[in-house]
Structure formats: C-alpha cells, structure tokens
Design a protein around this motif. Sequence first.
Motif, PDB file in Angstrom:
ATOM      1  N   THR A 168     -39.177  53.858 -38.577  1.00 53.93           N
ATOM      2  CA  THR A 168     -38.462  53.963 -38.001  1.00 53.93           C
ATOM      3  C   THR A 168     -37.719  54.084 -38.052  1.00 53.93           C
ATOM      4  O   THR A 168     -37.278  54.998 -37.587  1.00 53.93           O
ATOM      5  CB  THR A 168     -38.382  52.218 -37.136  1.00 53.93           C
ATOM      6  N   VAL A 169     -36.820  53.532 -40.019  1.00 53.50           N
ATOM      7  CA  VAL A 169     -35.335  54.187 -39.911  1.00 53.50           C
ATOM      8  C   VAL A 169     -36.414  56.102 -40.090  1.00 53.50           C
ATOM      9  O   VAL A 169     -34.819  56.544 -39.936  1.00 53.50           O
ATOM     10  CB  VAL A 169     -35.125  53.867 -41.280  1.00 53.50           C
ATOM     11  N   LEU A 170     -36.583  56.165 -40.538  1.00 52.64           N
ATOM     12  CA  LEU A 170     -37.256  57.838 -41.148  1.00 52.64           C
ATOM     13  C   LEU A 170     -37.281  58.712 -40.041  1.00 52.64           C
ATOM     14  O   LEU A 170     -36.694  59.603 -39.776  1.00 52.64           O
ATOM     15  CB  LEU A 170     -38.396  57.826 -41.851  1.00 52.64           C
ATOM     16  N   TYR A 171     -38.521  57.885 -38.785  1.00 46.74           N
ATOM     17  CA  TYR A 171     -37.675  58.472 -37.211  1.00 46.74           C
ATOM     18  C   TYR A 171     -36.565  58.566 -37.128  1.00 46.74           C
ATOM     19  O   TYR A 171     -36.304  60.137 -36.136  1.00 46.74           O
ATOM     20  CB  TYR A 171     -39.214  58.032 -36.002  1.00 46.74           C
ATOM     21  N   TYR A 172     -35.640  57.444 -36.231  1.00 47.22           N
ATOM     22  CA  TYR A 172     -34.781  57.801 -36.240  1.00 47.22           C
ATOM     23  C   TYR A 172     -33.507  59.062 -36.750  1.00 47.22           C
ATOM     24  O   TYR A 172     -32.891  59.529 -36.294  1.00 47.22           O
ATOM     25  CB  TYR A 172     -33.912  56.052 -36.080  1.00 47.22           C
ATOM     26  N   MET A 173     -33.213  58.877 -37.942  1.00 48.25           N
ATOM     27  CA  MET A 173     -32.925  59.088 -38.742  1.00 48.25           C
ATOM     28  C   MET A 173     -33.198  60.861 -38.148  1.00 48.25           C
ATOM     29  O   MET A 173     -32.624  61.507 -38.612  1.00 48.25           O
ATOM     30  CB  MET A 173     -33.131  59.429 -40.394  1.00 48.25           C
ATOM     31  N   LEU A 174     -34.284  61.205 -38.306  1.00 49.04           N
ATOM     32  CA  LEU A 174     -35.069  62.624 -38.383  1.00 49.04           C
ATOM     33  C   LEU A 174     -35.018  63.062 -36.788  1.00 49.04           C
ATOM     34  O   LEU A 174     -34.070  64.437 -36.421  1.00 49.04           O
ATOM     35  CB  LEU A 174     -36.129  62.758 -38.904  1.00 49.04           C
ATOM     36  N   VAL A 175     -34.480  61.930 -36.268  1.00 47.73           N
ATOM     37  CA  VAL A 175     -34.440  63.084 -34.756  1.00 47.73           C
ATOM     38  C   VAL A 175     -32.862  62.825 -34.637  1.00 47.73           C
ATOM     39  O   VAL A 175     -32.338  64.347 -33.823  1.00 47.73           O
ATOM     40  CB  VAL A 175     -34.810  61.706 -33.411  1.00 47.73           C
ATOM     41  N   TYR A 176     -31.842  62.115 -34.933  1.00 45.05           N
ATOM     42  CA  TYR A 176     -30.570  61.867 -34.697  1.00 45.05           C
ATOM     43  C   TYR A 176     -30.355  63.123 -35.818  1.00 45.05           C
ATOM     44  O   TYR A 176     -29.541  64.010 -35.656  1.00 45.05           O
ATOM     45  CB  TYR A 176     -30.203  60.864 -35.577  1.00 45.05           C
ATOM     46  N   SER A 177     -30.849  63.584 -36.598  1.00 50.20           N
ATOM     47  CA  SER A 177     -29.948  65.110 -37.765  1.00 50.20           C
ATOM     48  C   SER A 177     -30.562  65.761 -36.962  1.00 50.20           C
ATOM     49  O   SER A 177     -29.647  67.123 -37.038  1.00 50.20           O
ATOM     50  CB  SER A 177     -31.662  64.685 -38.903  1.00 50.20           C
ATOM     51  N   ILE A 178     -31.471  66.041 -36.351  1.00 48.89           N
ATOM     52  CA  ILE A 178     -32.255  67.379 -35.949  1.00 48.89           C
ATOM     53  C   ILE A 178     -31.327  67.673 -35.027  1.00 48.89           C
ATOM     54  O   ILE A 178     -30.345  68.775 -34.836  1.00 48.89           O
ATOM     55  CB  ILE A 178     -33.272  67.591 -35.225  1.00 48.89           C
TER      56      ILE A 178
END
Lengths: 459, 164
Positions: A313-323
């Motif tokens: 979840t953390v990884l997905y959120y950070m990935l989406v936020y970063s993009i």
Amino acid sequence: MYPIIILSLAGILSMFIGAYKLKKLALPAVLVATLAAFVSNFLPQNLHDAPVYSGMLKFDSFAVNFSAVLMGITLVILILSRRYYRDNHEHLGDIYALFLFSVVGGMIMVGSYNLVMFFVGLEILSIPLYILATSERNNLLSNEAGLKYFLMGSFITVFLLLGMVLIYGMSGSFDFGAISAYLSSTPETPVLVKLGVMLIMIAFIFKISAAPFHFWAPDVYQGSPAVIMVFMSTVAKTAAFGGFLRFLTQAIAPIGDSFTPLLAVLSALTITIGNLMALNQNNLKRLLAFSSIANAGYVMLALVGLGVNSSSTVLYYMLVYSIANVITIAVYLTVKESLGSGSIDGLKGLYQSKPLLTFCLVLAMLSLAGIPPLAGFIGKYAVFVEALHNGYAWLVVLAALNSAIGIFYYFRVMRTAFQNAEEGPVTVPYVLGYSTVLVICTLVLLVLGIFPNVVLNGW
Amino acid sequence: MDQAIFYGLALIAIVGALATIFFRNAMYSVLALVVTFFAMAGLYLQLKAEFVAVVHIIVYAGAIMVLFLFVVMMLNLNSVNTIIRSNVNIKWIAVLVGVGMAGILGYGTYLTTLPARGVNSTENGTVKVLGKMLFNEYLLPFELTSVLLIATMVGVIVLTKKEE
C-alpha cells in the motif's frame, strides 16, 4: 545488491565525464546506467530472502520493489533534467553523480537489516540532497534552502544516533533480527528502548516532513531548483518510508503496536496542517510542498494499521503520488520557460493554447485530490482500509474530511488553467525534454489507475 | 576507585559543556569545549576503548577544534554582543524543550535496570579487535562509507569552486 554497485560506479564514472568536459555524454551515460541497474534489480540472483554480508543487507522482495520504484522515478527525473540543465551547468557531471549516490543511499535504507547500515544509508541519501538543494549558487533562495536543510538535517541525525545507541545499549546488537529476538524475549520492554524508538521516529518524521517537524519543507522545496525539489519530495520520501517500514516490521515488530496511537495522532496532525496551509498558497512549488506534507500524513495511515498489505500500500501510494508530482513539475517547467513566472496565476490561459498540457495537469491534480477513477483514489482508499483494519475510524473520517479540503486547492490550480488570460492566449511551446516525461508519466498514471493490482497485492 | 575517577571525569565534562554555552567570548567557549573532549576521552579509556579515546583526541580536540578556532578568528567573533534573535521567547522555549528532553531521558534511565557490564577482557576495544570487526562483520558499511565521503567531497567542490 547489484543496483547499489552499478549506481555507485556510475556515479564515479559520471564525475570523470564531468572532469573531461564531455558534458554531452553525461546524461546518456547516467540514463543507461540507471536503466541497467533497474533491470539488474529484477534478476533472480539479486533476490535473497536471508540477510547477506554478515547480516547487513537483506534484499528481499520488499527491498527489490522499493528499489525499483526509487530507480524508476529517478529515471523520469533524469530525463526531466536534460532540458532543465540545458544552459550547460558547469558541474553537470558532479550533479548527476550526486543524484545517483542519493538513490544508492535510498536503496541501502530500504534493504538494510542492521542499524549501522540504516544510518549509513540515510546519510548517503541526505548529504547529496543538501548539496543539490544549494546547487543553484547564484540564487539566494536556493542557498537558504540548502543551509536550512543541512542544519536541521544534521541536528536530526543526532536524535537518530542517540536512539540507535539506546537500543544497542539495551539489546546488545545492531542487527534487526537480534533486536526483534531480544524484544520478544523480554516480557516488559525497558523504557530506554521505547525512548530509543521514539528518537528514531523523530528522525523519520523529519525526513518525511510530517508534523510537528515539517517547518523546513515549504522553504526548502520552494528554494531548491525544481528538478531537485521533485526528487526530494518523491525519491527521498519514498526511501524514508521504506526504511522506516523496514525498521518497524523487522526490528521492533514485537512492540510495534505500542507506537500506533502516537503515529495516529501525528498522522492526523500532519494531514490537517498540510491541507489547511496549502489553501492559501500562490506559489506552485510552495503549494506542492504543503500537498507533500499532507500526503505524507495519508501514507502514515498505512503505518498506523500495520498489516500484511501495508508495504504494498505504501509503495503504491508513494508511486502514484510521485508520478502526479513529476507531471505537475513538468507542466510547471514548460510554462515557466516561456512565461518566467512561478505562481499559480501563471497557468492562466493554458487551456486555450495547450489543451493537451492542460489535460496532463488536470489528470495529475485529480489524482492528487483522489477523484475516483484515478490512481490517487485507489491509493487513498487502500490506506484508509489499512487504518480501518486497526480500528482507527476517527482517523479515517478526519482524513476523508481533509481530502475534501484538498480538493479545494487542487481544483483551484485546475480552474486557473482553464481561465482566459487577460492579454489573450499565451503561446507556450512544447519542449521535447519535458513532453517525453509527460507522456511517460501520464501513461503510467492511467495504467496504475486501471490495473492497481500490478503493485497492490502483487507480492 | 573506578567510580571516583568516573564521577570526576563526568563532572569535568559537564562543567566544560556548560562553560562552552555560558562564556560570552567565543574563544573561551572553544577552549572549554576542548576540556570536555579530553574528559570524554578519559571516560573512553576507562571503558577500555583505547583506540576510540586516541582517535577522539586526535580528531576532535586536534583537527576539529583547530578548525573552530580558525573560524572564530577569521570571522572575528571574539565577543558576541549583538542579539541575533529578535524573538526572545524562542530562547526560553528552547531551554524548556532541552530541560524536558534531559528530564525524560534521565527518568527513563532511572526506571530501567541496565544490563550487566560486559566481560572486561584486555582485548576489548583494542585496535586489533576493532580492525577485525571492521573488515569482517562491518565490511559492507565500511565500504559504503566511501560513497558517503566521495559525495561529500564532490559537494564541497560543487559549492565552492569559482565559476569560470
């Protein structure tokens, strides 16, 4: 382990390229190296489920996935930097080297299985950032940003070290496995260990710019060069989250529950402060800084409800936020290049001249605001579910209310882009370097929104 | 005897640290800090960490203090008379937070039963033991520190080199 070696060597190579004045070669070389590291990350030989190098590093699927995200975002930011540093920056080779070293530090952090490694990783991540923040030497704001970041960062390091020492003093080991074994064998956790964990948590909260240690973020983000700013708010933050999650799940798992209430309160505070302060900003970079504070608070929700799926979840959120962040900065740079203004009002009339650019911006803003069909919504939904698992309904309600506040300022940026400019349609030429990034990022954002399971629950 | 030496050194270290803060003259502050460093080195010796003690004196009392003195002389900071802070309240908040922090840590230590003192063999803390640890168990962090150092050096050049 392979990506760490490749990127360290590539950093040194990049410095040599700079020394021999082959500036044209610098970016291609660095890009190829990062791509090679990205690919080597997925080699089966890179994956070890047991700690290696006398228990210093554990490159399991957690570390591999986080490293992949760190390198992926770095790749995109490096492409962005081609155009940004077109004026033949004198230290181009060195700056790329610092970028790579910083990523190396991040990967060490997410792969560490020993507090010493954790510390070395954090320092390798941070020190290049202090320098990169100051790299626009003629800009007074950039100097201020670098100095502020450096002073606060080195002060916070003291807390981290004291925390590590307290834990070492009681448990007798730096090894995550040994600390965890010690904690589960002692019936009542000593106060000093708890204090140690708290001190390490302070360092972590500073690094992700969560309240109450968020004061540096707006100034540093606004002052730093835009490419560095987006690097700080995406790669460095993801690495900090990965590293702390690692510490939380591997080292102090037996007593992790006793810190949940504290994390919940801090998360609530961070979300509220970030969103409320963002309402009144006119500078786009400053707005993104406060939005980044708020987003850090949302990700902390996943730490509050620490479960099996928290890592993904953390990884997905950070990935989406970063993009979404990279897209916003790419649009900002394109507009700024022709208008020279960094304020939100500079976006006026964008829709009339460049509908496609506006489309990208709208997509990024909707994703950041968490509007349903987009990836940002799924990320938010996932962290809310995580927090609900642990029974923090009040926190989820508060976070949802704050999401509504967030819509205000994200939509304000969008609305400005659709307004007519007073002096007629402005001409914003497409810039190849930025457009490439925009196309890649928009596609990834859409794909992540439609197929979230690629990252979520994928491992 | 052991305890008496410990308390003596600890007292010197604390007095030195307080003097560092309270001296108005920056030069005296720096010299008081040297006293603290020497007392700390004594404490390390008592723990049989000879190598750390020696390095502590060479690096901190030697190199870093000289650097401090240079800066003090170069900027001519002999006396700090100007009030830098316009907001005096910050000072008191800082004192409050500092005392609170010290209180929490002290109380935590008071509540905790500290683990028994380790075996005090003559080998402990010597260069031999340290070297073996550094090149076996801690080889990877040791090697990676080189990345840190190189990043720092590059950084200094990026920040200070005159543009052509």
